[in-house]
Write a protein that holds these residues in place. Structure first.
Motif, PDB file in Angstrom:
ATOM      1  N   VAL A  26       0.836  -1.206   0.000  1.00  0.00           N
ATOM      2  CA  VAL A  26       0.000   0.000   0.000  1.00  0.00           C
ATOM      3  C   VAL A  26       0.872   1.258   0.000  1.00  0.00           C
ATOM      4  CG1 VAL A  26      -1.658   1.335   1.361  1.00  0.00           C
ATOM      5  CG2 VAL A  26      -1.943  -1.143   1.136  1.00  0.00           C
ATOM      6  N   VAL A  29       2.343   1.916  -3.486  1.00  0.00           N
ATOM      7  CA  VAL A  29       1.372   2.473  -4.425  1.00  0.00           C
ATOM      8  C   VAL A  29       1.140   3.952  -4.118  1.00  0.00           C
ATOM      9  CG1 VAL A  29      -1.006   2.388  -5.280  1.00  0.00           C
ATOM     10  CG2 VAL A  29       0.182   0.261  -4.737  1.00  0.00           C
ATOM     11  N   MET A  33       2.258   6.843  -6.639  1.00  0.00           N
ATOM     12  CA  MET A  33       1.199   7.607  -7.310  1.00  0.00           C
ATOM     13  C   MET A  33       1.360   9.109  -7.050  1.00  0.00           C
ATOM     14  SD  MET A  33      -2.894   7.153  -6.734  1.00  0.00           S
ATOM     15  CE  MET A  33      -2.857   7.567  -4.992  1.00  0.00           C
ATOM     16  N   LEU A  46      -2.843   8.747 -12.271  1.00  0.00           N
ATOM     17  CA  LEU A  46      -3.981   7.880 -11.972  1.00  0.00           C
ATOM     18  C   LEU A  46      -4.149   6.801 -13.037  1.00  0.00           C
ATOM     19  CD1 LEU A  46      -6.490  10.551 -10.621  1.00  0.00           C
ATOM     20  CD2 LEU A  46      -5.452   8.673  -9.329  1.00  0.00           C
ATOM     21  N   VAL A  49      -1.733   4.073 -12.314  1.00  0.00           N
ATOM     22  CA  VAL A  49      -2.147   3.244 -11.174  1.00  0.00           C
ATOM     23  C   VAL A  49      -3.235   2.247 -11.589  1.00  0.00           C
ATOM     24  CG1 VAL A  49      -3.349   3.323  -8.948  1.00  0.00           C
ATOM     25  CG2 VAL A  49      -1.463   4.876  -9.396  1.00  0.00           C
ATOM     26  N   GLY A  50      -4.116   2.679 -12.501  1.00  0.00           N
ATOM     27  CA  GLY A  50      -5.149   1.760 -12.967  1.00  0.00           C
ATOM     28  C   GLY A  50      -4.602   0.687 -13.888  1.00  0.00           C
ATOM     29  N   PHE A  54      -3.353  -4.531 -14.090  1.00  0.00           N
ATOM     30  CA  PHE A  54      -3.765  -5.341 -15.241  1.00  0.00           C
ATOM     31  C   PHE A  54      -2.563  -5.905 -15.981  1.00  0.00           C
ATOM     32  CE2 PHE A  54      -7.751  -2.616 -15.321  1.00  0.00           C
ATOM     33  CZ  PHE A  54      -8.564  -3.628 -14.841  1.00  0.00           C
ATOM     34  N   ALA A  57      -0.969  -8.648 -13.842  1.00  0.00           N
ATOM     35  CA  ALA A  57      -1.816  -9.802 -13.545  1.00  0.00           C
ATOM     36  C   ALA A  57      -1.652 -10.874 -14.608  1.00  0.00           C
ATOM     37  CB  ALA A  57      -3.272  -9.373 -13.456  1.00  0.00           C
TER      38      ALA A  57
ATOM     39  N   VAL B 100      -5.567   4.008   5.127  1.00  0.00           N
ATOM     40  CA  VAL B 100      -4.730   4.298   3.956  1.00  0.00           C
ATOM     41  C   VAL B 100      -4.910   3.199   2.904  1.00  0.00           C
ATOM     42  CG1 VAL B 100      -2.377   4.628   3.119  1.00  0.00           C
ATOM     43  CG2 VAL B 100      -3.057   5.594   5.314  1.00  0.00           C
ATOM     44  N   SER B 101      -4.919   1.939   3.361  1.00  0.00           N
ATOM     45  CA  SER B 101      -5.110   0.822   2.433  1.00  0.00           C
ATOM     46  C   SER B 101      -6.438   0.960   1.698  1.00  0.00           C
ATOM     47  CB  SER B 101      -5.111  -0.523   3.165  1.00  0.00           C
ATOM     48  OG  SER B 101      -3.972  -0.637   3.967  1.00  0.00           O
ATOM     49  N   VAL B 104      -6.173   3.688  -0.942  1.00  0.00           N
ATOM     50  CA  VAL B 104      -5.359   3.290  -2.093  1.00  0.00           C
ATOM     51  C   VAL B 104      -6.111   2.281  -2.962  1.00  0.00           C
ATOM     52  CG1 VAL B 104      -3.332   1.929  -2.715  1.00  0.00           C
ATOM     53  CG2 VAL B 104      -3.099   3.853  -1.140  1.00  0.00           C
ATOM     54  N   LEU B 105      -6.745   1.285  -2.322  1.00  0.00           N
ATOM     55  CA  LEU B 105      -7.489   0.284  -3.092  1.00  0.00           C
ATOM     56  C   LEU B 105      -8.656   0.930  -3.832  1.00  0.00           C
ATOM     57  CD1 LEU B 105      -7.432  -2.619  -0.511  1.00  0.00           C
ATOM     58  CD2 LEU B 105      -6.462  -2.711  -2.805  1.00  0.00           C
ATOM     59  N   VAL B 107      -8.848   4.046  -4.927  1.00  0.00           N
ATOM     60  CA  VAL B 107      -8.321   4.779  -6.082  1.00  0.00           C
ATOM     61  C   VAL B 107      -7.974   3.808  -7.208  1.00  0.00           C
ATOM     62  CG1 VAL B 107      -6.388   6.160  -6.916  1.00  0.00           C
ATOM     63  CG2 VAL B 107      -7.479   6.746  -4.753  1.00  0.00           C
ATOM     64  N   MET B 108      -7.353   2.691  -6.848  1.00  0.00           N
ATOM     65  CA  MET B 108      -6.993   1.709  -7.875  1.00  0.00           C
ATOM     66  C   MET B 108      -8.238   1.224  -8.607  1.00  0.00           C
ATOM     67  SD  MET B 108      -4.067  -0.496  -5.880  1.00  0.00           S
ATOM     68  CE  MET B 108      -3.499  -1.545  -7.195  1.00  0.00           C
ATOM     69  N   TRP B 110     -11.175   2.626  -8.830  1.00  0.00           N
ATOM     70  CA  TRP B 110     -11.780   3.746  -9.561  1.00  0.00           C
ATOM     71  C   TRP B 110     -11.056   3.956 -10.901  1.00  0.00           C
ATOM     72  CZ3 TRP B 110      -9.547   9.130  -8.607  1.00  0.00           C
ATOM     73  CH2 TRP B 110     -10.191  10.086  -9.402  1.00  0.00           C
ATOM     74  N   GLN B 111      -9.732   3.838 -10.922  1.00  0.00           N
ATOM     75  CA  GLN B 111      -8.973   4.049 -12.145  1.00  0.00           C
ATOM     76  C   GLN B 111      -8.974   2.837 -13.068  1.00  0.00           C
ATOM     77  OE1 GLN B 111      -7.815   6.790 -13.483  1.00  0.00           O
ATOM     78  NE2 GLN B 111      -8.834   7.762 -11.747  1.00  0.00           N
ATOM     79  N   MET B 112      -9.225   1.651 -12.498  1.00  0.00           N
ATOM     80  CA  MET B 112      -9.237   0.453 -13.329  1.00  0.00           C
ATOM     81  C   MET B 112     -10.557   0.339 -14.092  1.00  0.00           C
ATOM     82  SD  MET B 112      -7.458  -1.943 -10.508  1.00  0.00           S
ATOM     83  CE  MET B 112      -7.504  -3.570 -11.202  1.00  0.00           C
ATOM     84  N   LEU B 115     -10.651   1.717 -17.701  1.00  0.00           N
ATOM     85  CA  LEU B 115      -9.806   0.877 -18.574  1.00  0.00           C
ATOM     86  C   LEU B 115     -10.535  -0.413 -18.927  1.00  0.00           C
ATOM     87  CD1 LEU B 115      -6.312   1.257 -16.882  1.00  0.00           C
ATOM     88  CD2 LEU B 115      -7.029   2.152 -19.095  1.00  0.00           C
ATOM     89  N   VAL B 140      -9.239  -9.237 -11.960  1.00  0.00           N
ATOM     90  CA  VAL B 140      -8.353  -8.229 -11.370  1.00  0.00           C
ATOM     91  C   VAL B 140      -9.174  -7.121 -10.721  1.00  0.00           C
ATOM     92  CG1 VAL B 140      -6.467  -6.611 -11.811  1.00  0.00           C
ATOM     93  CG2 VAL B 140      -6.600  -8.746 -13.103  1.00  0.00           C
ATOM     94  N   LEU B 141     -10.125  -6.604 -11.478  1.00  0.00           N
ATOM     95  CA  LEU B 141     -10.982  -5.530 -10.967  1.00  0.00           C
ATOM     96  C   LEU B 141     -11.798  -6.014  -9.764  1.00  0.00           C
ATOM     97  CD1 LEU B 141     -11.982  -2.667 -11.307  1.00  0.00           C
ATOM     98  CD2 LEU B 141     -13.644  -3.473 -12.980  1.00  0.00           C
TER      99      LEU B 141
END
Lengths: 434, 156
Positions: A26, A29, A33, A46, A49-50, A54, A57, B100-101, B104-105, B107-108, B110-112, B115, B140-141
């Motif tokens: 954590v 990241v 970021m 951002l 990070v997204g 992927f 994975a 914090v975790s 961060v998760l 945000v990840m 939200w950004q994934m 995509l 993954v998502l």
């Protein structure tokens, strides 16, 4: 603020955030970021990070990691450590310090297959420490030898750490395995040497144990075959061109399962536990890998590695001073940071630096792995020492640390030899024409 | 890295469920690879698209197991501070770390999302087996979202 200043601030911020117990993945990241955003804006930060989770994975080269961990977990659950210890005992039996030497040999072989220093130390602290103490060994020496020898396996192939290093440093895993073989065996030999010297200097720590007779030696040595088969499939198979590393790991894991069932040392319960251990620890590692990739994108964007090399050239640091500084860096990081994170975080910065003074990526992989074994037993946070203390609450931590000192000295001898003679690591991959 | 789960209620069931499902994908990876090696070596007929299948197995194994890691609170932390801070402080820091975790998760995830959406719209498929790319992205998502939820319910 210049990009470099942001980069350095990021490194300090990371250390601060780690210190207040934010999970390592954590923290990586988060800092990666924010740092990326400070240089290139939030939009790109951002998006990165997204995208990174992927990308990783479905990275084929990473599939080797859970498969090697599985092989080790199955070998652990199938109790292969006990037989191995008996076999090593049969081989070494007869001189002062033989029991500790056998522990080192067995830990090296088991650790190579198991891949986890913590699991190896935990296993042998149940198997070897009671045996040594029963024969009158000093408790600190007994625990110290297991703590140190438990780490040998992360260097001797097949090695999960090297698999992860090969990914971040973009080096061939087969070459890394070949390069690690001699340094790994040499380190095990140095540990045995340290034991023998200690036994001579302080005989009261290690009473002489009567030698076994030849017949029982031969009987016990047969216990070696299981791990020999796994080593053959997981390592030799790669060099014979039978398998890719991922295939070798899968085949060896499968073989461990078959051997476990065939010898009735593994049941369905144990198999399920081995699988669960594996997926949990793989996912945990993977999250750190994702974090480390995000963090290193930031570090590279801030041009920290480039500026570092330029600065070193400008002040005309001698290669010897650079090497010394790098050894010191890893020693310090290793005292509080766990080994995979250390490697993931530092390699993008330090590898270009070492490359600029002529050390190549294969050599550096072996070097950082040896430094990681040092970090695992050095105070204040020697992970394997804590594992052993947890299982033997009557041995004070201080005595275990003291027991690891001869091995720590041996570690530094190997570091010195590696720096003086890079061929120690590089000869075998070259000889195998890889 | 304590395995302290302090388990009550549904947590152990969910942990086990994620673990077993991930283990099934790992077993599939092992089985497929061994089958491929055997078929290739002895019958000269390798399984087509192994690379794509292994990559799919990897994505599923890792990201389905990830929420279980958060449920088990098993993440590696640097625990130097434990040696001189009071237990109350450590507990506070752990709660902070969980927040914090969670951030961060979130945000990840939200950004994934965008995509993953693009991937679905374009309808990309893999080159050998024509597996829709989104099958690689869904676990993954989902794994990241489930991990965020896992952190949320474990905050105390």
């Amino acid at each position: 603020m210049s990009n470099l200043a942001i980069g350095l601030a990021g490194v300090l911020a990371l250390l601060g955030i780690l210190f207040i117990r934010v999970p390592i993945g954590v923290a990586l990241v988060l800092v990666g970021m924010c740092g990326y955003a400070a240089i290139d804006g939030w939009r790109t930060a951002l998006t990165m990070v997204g995208a990174v989770p992927f990308e990783l994975a479905s990275a084929y080269s990473l599939s080797v990691v859970p498969l090697f961990i599985l092989m080790g977990a199955v070998a652990s659950r199938a109790g292969m450590s006990r037989e191995l210890f008996d076999a090593a005992n049969a081989i070494f039996s007869g001189f002062r310090g033989a029991l500790a030497s056998a522990t080192i040999g067995a830990c090296a072989a088991f650790g190579a297959i198991c891949g986890s220093s913590i699991a190896t130390a935990a296993t042998f602290s149940r198997v070897a420490i009671p045996e040594m103490r029963r024969h009158g060994y000093d408790a600190g020496v007994a625990a110290g030898s297991v703590a140190a020898a438990g780490c040998l396996g992360i260097l001797i192939p097949p090695s999960v750490i090297l698999a992860i290093y090969s990914l971040v440093a973009e080096q061939s895993l087969a070459r890394l395995f070949a390069a690690a073989l001699f340094p790994g065996l040499l380190l095990a030999t140095l540990y045995v040497l340290a034991t023998v010297l200690l036994a001579r200097a302080r005989p009261q720590y290690m009473p002489k144990v009567p030698a076994m007779d030849l017949a029982s030696r031969l009987r016990a040595a047969r216990g070696l075959w299981k791990l020999a088969v796994l080593f053959f499939l997981a390592v030799v198979g790669i060099y014979l061109g039978w398998f890719s590393p991922t295939e070798a790991a899968a085949v060896a894991a499968f073989a461990a399962i078959v051997i476990g069932f065939a010898t009735r040392s593994l049941g369905l319960r144990g198999l399920l536990d081995a699988f669960l251990d594996t997926v949990y620890s793989s996912a945990m590692l993977f999250f750190i890998i994702v974090g480390a990739f995000i963090f290193s994108r930031f570090i590279v964007l801030a041009r920290v590695p480039y500026e570092l090399v330029a600065w070193v050239n400008e002040v005309e640091l001698s290669p010897a001073a650079i090497v010394l500084a790098v050894v010191l860096l890893y020693f310090l990081l290793g005292t509080f940071l766990e080994e995979v994170s250390t490697i993931l975080i530092t390699v993008p910065v330090v590898l270009p630096l070492m490359a600029s003074i002529g050390y190549d990526g294969i050599w550096f992989g072996i070097f950082v792995t040896v430094m990681a074994t040092i970090g695992l037993i050095s105070p204040p946070v020697g992970l394997t020492v804590f594992v052993i203390q947890a299982q033997n609450p009557d041995i004070p931590v201080g005595r275990i640390y003291k027991g690891t000192l001869p091995f720590l000295a041996a570690d530094f001898v190997l570091v010195g030899l590696l720096i003086a003679f890079p061929a120690l690591a590089l000869w075998l991959p070259a000889a195998l024409r890889m | 890295m304590s395995g302290d789960t302090g388990d009550r209620g549904l947590t152990p069931i969910f942990t086990k469920a994620f673990g077993v499902l991930a283990a099934a994908f790992l077993a599939a990876m092992v089985g497929l690879t061994v089958a491929d090696v055997v078929l290739r070596s002895f019958f000269a007929s390798p399984i087509r698209g192994m690379l794509e299948l292994i990559e799919l197995g990897l994505a599923c194994t890792i990201f389905i197991a990830l929420p279980a890691v958060f449920l088990r609170r098993e993440h590696l932390v640097v625990d130097v501070i434990d040696h001189f801070a009071r237990p109350r402080v450590v507990r506070f820091l752990d709660r902070l770390g969980a927040l914090v975790s969670l951030g961060v998760l979130a945000v990840m995830a939200w950004q994934m999302w965008p995509l993953a959406q693009t991937m679905v719209e374009f309808g990309d498929v893999t080159s050998d087996l024509s597996i829709p790319r989104m099958y690689y992205w869904i676990p993954v998502l989902a794994g990241v979202v489930a991990s965020a939820l896992a952190v949320l319910i474990k905050i105390r």
